[in-house]
Design an enzyme around this catalytic site. Structure first.
Site, PDB file in Angstrom:
ATOM      1  N   PRO A   1      10.153  -3.911   4.742  1.00 18.27           N
ATOM      2  CA  PRO A   1       8.864  -4.020   5.442  1.00 18.27           C
ATOM      3  C   PRO A   1       8.742  -3.126   6.676  1.00 18.27           C
ATOM      4  CG  PRO A   1       9.778  -6.188   4.981  1.00 18.27           C
ATOM      5  CD  PRO A   1      10.837  -5.191   4.655  1.00 18.27           C
TER       6      PRO A   1
ATOM      7  N   ASP B   1       9.292   8.474   4.957  1.00 16.06           N
ATOM      8  CA  ASP B   1       7.899   8.097   4.734  1.00 16.06           C
ATOM      9  C   ASP B   1       7.296   7.528   6.003  1.00 16.06           C
ATOM     10  OD1 ASP B   1       7.192   8.693   2.162  1.00 16.06           O
ATOM     11  OD2 ASP B   1       7.376   6.666   1.386  1.00 16.06           O
TER      12      ASP B   1
ATOM     13  N   LYS C   1       2.686  10.316   4.281  1.00 15.81           N
ATOM     14  CA  LYS C   1       1.319  10.588   3.829  1.00 15.81           C
ATOM     15  C   LYS C   1       0.392   9.528   4.411  1.00 15.81           C
ATOM     16  CE  LYS C   1       3.156  12.245  -0.527  1.00 15.81           C
ATOM     17  NZ  LYS C   1       3.470  11.833  -1.876  1.00 15.81           N
TER      18      LYS C   1
ATOM     19  N   GLY D   1       9.125   3.142   2.401  1.00 18.82           N
ATOM     20  CA  GLY D   1       8.808   1.785   2.821  1.00 18.82           C
ATOM     21  C   GLY D   1       8.887   0.845   1.633  1.00 18.82           C
ATOM     22  N   GLY D   2       9.121  -0.440   1.894  1.00 21.53           N
ATOM     23  CA  GLY D   2       9.172  -1.425   0.812  1.00 21.53           C
ATOM     24  C   GLY D   2      10.288  -1.125  -0.160  1.00 21.53           C
ATOM     25  N   ASP D   3       9.938  -1.020  -1.416  1.00 15.17           N
ATOM     26  CA  ASP D   3      10.862  -0.687  -2.491  1.00 15.17           C
ATOM     27  C   ASP D   3      10.392   0.634  -3.102  1.00 15.17           C
ATOM     28  OD1 ASP D   3      11.430  -0.832  -5.630  1.00 15.17           O
ATOM     29  OD2 ASP D   3      12.978  -1.965  -4.568  1.00 15.17           O
TER      30      ASP D   3
END
Length: 129
Positions: free
Chosen positions: A20, A43, A65, A96-98
């Site tokens: 997260p 990212d 992005k 980020g995240g997975d």
């Protein structure tokens, strides 16, 4: 963990899910991979703000992005990662995240596989779970 061994003597690419966004939510495997990285493509949604603390030896490349603004296209990101890995660098793609939940991890995994570059995936905690 998904891993593909190289067909030639090259560097490798590790796709890391940063969870997260908090640095302390990275997995132990992710922290270890960052500590071994030569080059990290980060990212906007990943825990990039303090990643240099975990990888002081690595060069950070911002490829984040935003909606309507892609300063580096997906094709360019893949090409830069492959070029670095083929030159012998240990490359990390920190997302980020997975890497596969709303990410482009499968495209990056496919590009590395087609190029014969060793690639592994470190899943991240997804904030949607």
């Amino acid at each position: 963990m998904i891993t593909r061994r190289p067909v030639a003597d090259t560097g490798q690419i590790t796709l890391i899910g940063g969870g997260p966004g908090a640095l302390d939510l990275l997995t132990v495997r992710a922290v270890n991979a960052l500590g071994d990285a030569d080059l990290i493509f980060v990212d906007r949604l990943g825990p990039a703000a303090r990643v240099q603390e975990l990888a002081p030896q690595a060069l950070l490349v911002d490829v984040g992005k935003r909606p309507g603004h892609h300063k580096v296209t997906q094709a360019q990101i893949e090409q830069q990662m492959l070029s670095a890995a083929l030159a012998g660098s240990n490359v990390v793609r920190l997302k980020g995240g997975d890497p596969f939940v709303f990410g482009r991890g499968f495209e990056e995994l496919t590009a590395a596989t087609k190029a014969g570059v060793a690639v592994s995936v470190v899943p991240g905690l997804s904030s949607c779970i």
